[in-house]
Design an enzyme around this catalytic site. Structure first.
Site, PDB file in Angstrom:
ATOM      1  N   TYR A 179      -0.531  -0.429 -73.663  1.00 22.12           N
ATOM      2  CA  TYR A 179      -1.035  -1.815 -74.061  1.00 22.12           C
ATOM      3  C   TYR A 179      -0.174  -2.898 -73.348  1.00 22.12           C
ATOM      4  O   TYR A 179      -0.455  -3.867 -72.879  1.00 22.12           O
ATOM      5  CB  TYR A 179      -1.516  -2.101 -75.403  1.00 22.12           C
ATOM      6  CG  TYR A 179      -2.025  -3.308 -75.643  1.00 22.12           C
ATOM      7  CD1 TYR A 179      -3.285  -3.609 -75.602  1.00 22.12           C
ATOM      8  CD2 TYR A 179      -1.274  -4.536 -76.277  1.00 22.12           C
ATOM      9  CE1 TYR A 179      -3.765  -5.076 -75.863  1.00 22.12           C
ATOM     10  CE2 TYR A 179      -1.843  -5.546 -76.673  1.00 22.12           C
ATOM     11  CZ  TYR A 179      -3.047  -5.882 -76.516  1.00 22.12           C
ATOM     12  OH  TYR A 179      -3.716  -7.107 -76.568  1.00 22.12           O
ATOM     13  N   LYS A 219      -0.461  -5.757 -70.390  1.00 23.57           N
ATOM     14  CA  LYS A 219      -0.472  -6.961 -70.475  1.00 23.57           C
ATOM     15  C   LYS A 219       0.660  -7.545 -69.836  1.00 23.57           C
ATOM     16  O   LYS A 219       0.600  -8.860 -69.316  1.00 23.57           O
ATOM     17  CB  LYS A 219      -0.529  -7.515 -72.020  1.00 23.57           C
ATOM     18  CG  LYS A 219      -1.605  -7.104 -73.033  1.00 23.57           C
ATOM     19  CD  LYS A 219      -2.817  -7.898 -72.283  1.00 23.57           C
ATOM     20  CE  LYS A 219      -4.052  -7.648 -73.309  1.00 23.57           C
ATOM     21  NZ  LYS A 219      -5.196  -8.413 -72.891  1.00 23.57           N
TER      22      LYS A 219
HETATM   23  P1  NAP Z   1     -12.068  -7.312 -79.902  1.00 25.26           P
HETATM   24  O1  NAP Z   1     -12.310  -7.926 -81.118  1.00 25.26           O
HETATM   25  O2  NAP Z   1     -11.806  -6.032 -79.857  1.00 25.26           O
HETATM   26  O3  NAP Z   1     -13.076  -8.032 -78.573  1.00 25.26           O
HETATM   27  C1  NAP Z   1     -12.910  -7.653 -77.531  1.00 25.26           C
HETATM   28  C2  NAP Z   1     -14.278  -7.341 -76.800  1.00 25.26           C
HETATM   29  O4  NAP Z   1     -13.934  -6.900 -75.482  1.00 25.26           O
HETATM   30  C3  NAP Z   1     -15.060  -6.329 -77.479  1.00 25.26           C
HETATM   31  O5  NAP Z   1     -16.416  -6.838 -77.709  1.00 25.26           O
HETATM   32  C4  NAP Z   1     -15.200  -5.138 -76.723  1.00 25.26           C
HETATM   33  O6  NAP Z   1     -16.441  -4.196 -76.743  1.00 25.26           O
HETATM   34  C5  NAP Z   1     -15.144  -5.784 -75.248  1.00 25.26           C
HETATM   35  N1  NAP Z   1     -14.924  -5.078 -74.220  1.00 25.26           N
HETATM   36  C6  NAP Z   1     -13.949  -3.865 -74.256  1.00 25.26           C
HETATM   37  N2  NAP Z   1     -14.086  -3.038 -73.058  1.00 25.26           N
HETATM   38  C7  NAP Z   1     -14.825  -3.864 -72.214  1.00 25.26           C
HETATM   39  C8  NAP Z   1     -14.987  -3.865 -70.938  1.00 25.26           C
HETATM   40  N3  NAP Z   1     -14.720  -2.739 -69.997  1.00 25.26           N
HETATM   41  N4  NAP Z   1     -16.146  -4.816 -70.381  1.00 25.26           N
HETATM   42  C9  NAP Z   1     -16.409  -5.641 -71.021  1.00 25.26           C
HETATM   43  N5  NAP Z   1     -15.888  -6.253 -72.416  1.00 25.26           N
HETATM   44  C10 NAP Z   1     -15.225  -5.153 -72.863  1.00 25.26           C
HETATM   45  O7  NAP Z   1     -10.655  -7.896 -79.294  1.00 25.26           O
HETATM   46  P2  NAP Z   1      -9.786  -9.260 -79.567  1.00 25.26           P
HETATM   47  O8  NAP Z   1      -8.846  -9.044 -80.704  1.00 25.26           O
HETATM   48  O9  NAP Z   1     -10.960 -10.553 -79.674  1.00 25.26           O
HETATM   49  O10 NAP Z   1      -9.112  -9.418 -78.412  1.00 25.26           O
HETATM   50  C11 NAP Z   1      -9.522 -10.152 -77.151  1.00 25.26           C
HETATM   51  C12 NAP Z   1      -8.373 -10.251 -76.193  1.00 25.26           C
HETATM   52  O11 NAP Z   1      -7.299 -10.713 -76.750  1.00 25.26           O
HETATM   53  C13 NAP Z   1      -7.951  -8.803 -75.740  1.00 25.26           C
HETATM   54  O12 NAP Z   1      -7.790  -9.084 -74.178  1.00 25.26           O
HETATM   55  C14 NAP Z   1      -6.910  -8.457 -76.608  1.00 25.26           C
HETATM   56  O13 NAP Z   1      -6.122  -7.764 -75.651  1.00 25.26           O
HETATM   57  C15 NAP Z   1      -6.331 -10.073 -76.442  1.00 25.26           C
HETATM   58  N6  NAP Z   1      -5.273 -10.062 -77.812  1.00 25.26           N
HETATM   59  C16 NAP Z   1      -5.588  -9.900 -79.037  1.00 25.26           C
HETATM   60  C17 NAP Z   1      -4.808  -9.954 -80.092  1.00 25.26           C
HETATM   61  C18 NAP Z   1      -5.257  -9.948 -81.392  1.00 25.26           C
HETATM   62  O14 NAP Z   1      -4.144  -9.702 -82.253  1.00 25.26           O
HETATM   63  N7  NAP Z   1      -6.545  -9.557 -81.971  1.00 25.26           N
HETATM   64  C19 NAP Z   1      -3.557 -10.244 -79.833  1.00 25.26           C
HETATM   65  C20 NAP Z   1      -2.878 -10.469 -78.588  1.00 25.26           C
HETATM   66  C21 NAP Z   1      -4.042 -10.178 -77.135  1.00 25.26           C
HETATM   67  P3  NAP Z   1     -16.086  -2.789 -77.451  1.00 25.26           P
HETATM   68  O15 NAP Z   1     -15.284  -3.123 -79.070  1.00 25.26           O
HETATM   69  O16 NAP Z   1     -17.508  -2.176 -77.637  1.00 25.26           O
HETATM   70  O17 NAP Z   1     -15.216  -2.122 -76.615  1.00 25.26           O
END
Ligand code: NAP
Length: 253
Positions: free
Chosen positions: A158, A162
């Site tokens: 991961y 990133k």
């Molecule tokens: P999340 O709740 O898991 O939402 C991510 C969404 O993206 C889910 O609906 C997921 O669907 C969808 N997705 C996965 N694979 C995909 C694909 N190939 N094509 C299109 N959509 C896809 O995650 P989040 O926490 O909101 O994270 C959003 C972004 O912020 C990500 O890039 C993550 O790495 C980044 N981020 C998050 C955090 C944190 O603490 N939450 C911290 C730093 C960065 P499925 O679940 O069905 O796979």
């Protein structure tokens, strides 16, 4: 400041929940029309976000596509341009996290994380760029992570994905600035979403994250929306190639 003559159009990937949903609703509140993407299995939730955004006055289009599949990405971008005529802002938000220590990390999991987080960002950006260049305007906001700078155990792949997004964005900014397009990264910290909960399952880990966060609270998806809307707006016209931590002060720079 010059106001756009028409409503701006944004494409947000991974918008059915979490950070993507919050950014979509933030953009709706700011007056954007919205093309909202998620993977096909999230279609029902994605449609619901469209309903919520429409309540703020946005025209919306829901698009099921896997961002790691070039054919699906190309079809998605064609559909957006057919519906809205252009794409002013792209938020590359879709991402996955599959925790595993390096010693037992399966190659298939390395590939899956790199494919969605890094290649997906590249594929959607590449498909959108010709349309932004034709308009001599664009705002690209890539959601990286403090994990790409700092990292955490069981997240080497991961973190690598990133870090790739950050490097990609810095070079992209240099290439497309001449076309009136900006490209920037946001690095969220620990945000309470489905993915964020992966980092928070153990109470001691949760307490540790709180201890190292200057603001002494976990992030909410809405905490990321404000900076994303800013970078997607006309107000950020002279900001490009930057990486902004949105982490409550875990990483200080
Ligand atoms: P999340 O709740 O898991 O939402 C991510 C969404 O993206 C889910 O609906 C997921 O669907 C969808 N997705 C996965 N694979 C995909 C694909 N190939 N094509 C299109 N959509 C896809 O995650 P989040 O926490 O909101 O994270 C959003 C972004 O912020 C990500 O890039 C993550 O790495 C980044 N981020 C998050 C955090 C944190 O603490 N939450 C911290 C730093 C960065 P499925 O679940 O069905 O796979």
């Amino acid at each position: 400041m010059k106001q756009p003559q028409e409503r701006r159009v944004a494409l947000v990937t991974g918008a059915s929940r979490g950070i993507g949903r919050a950014i979509a609703l933030g953009l709706a509140t700011a007056g954007f029309d919205l093309a909202l993407n998620d993977i096909a299995r999230q279609r029902t939730a994605l449609d619901q976000v469209c309903v919520e955004a429409a309540a703020h006055g946005s025209k919306t289009l829901a698009l099921a596509a896997d961002v790691s599949r070039r054919d699906e990405v190309q079809a998605m971008v064609t559909d957006v341009v057919t519906a809205f005529g252009r794409i002013d802002a792209l938020i590359n938000n879709a991402g996955i996290l599959i925790p595993s220590p390096v010693v037992s990390l399966a190659e298939v999991d390395w590939d899956a994380v790199m494919d969605v987080n890094a290649k997906g960002t590249f594929l959607v950006t590449q498909a959108v760029l010709p349309h932004m260049r034709a308009c001599k305007y664009g705002r690209i906001v890539n959601i990286a992570s403090i994990g790409g700078k700092h990292g955490a155990p069981e997240q080497a792949h991961y973190s690598a994905s990133k870090a790739a997004v950050m490097g990609f964005t810095r070079v992209l900014a240099q290439e497309v600035g001449v076309n009136g397009i900006t490209a920037n990264c946001l690095c969220p910290g620990i945000i309470v979403t489905e993915m964020g909960r992966t980092n928070l399952a153990d109470p001691e880990t949760r307490a540790q994250w709180l201890r190292v966060t200057a603001l002494r609270r976990l992030g909410q998806p809405e905490d990321v929306a404000g900076p994303a809307v800013f970078l997607a707006s006309d107000a950020a016209a002279f900001v490009t190639g930057q990486t902004l931590n949105v982490c409550g002060g875990i990483v200080l720079s």
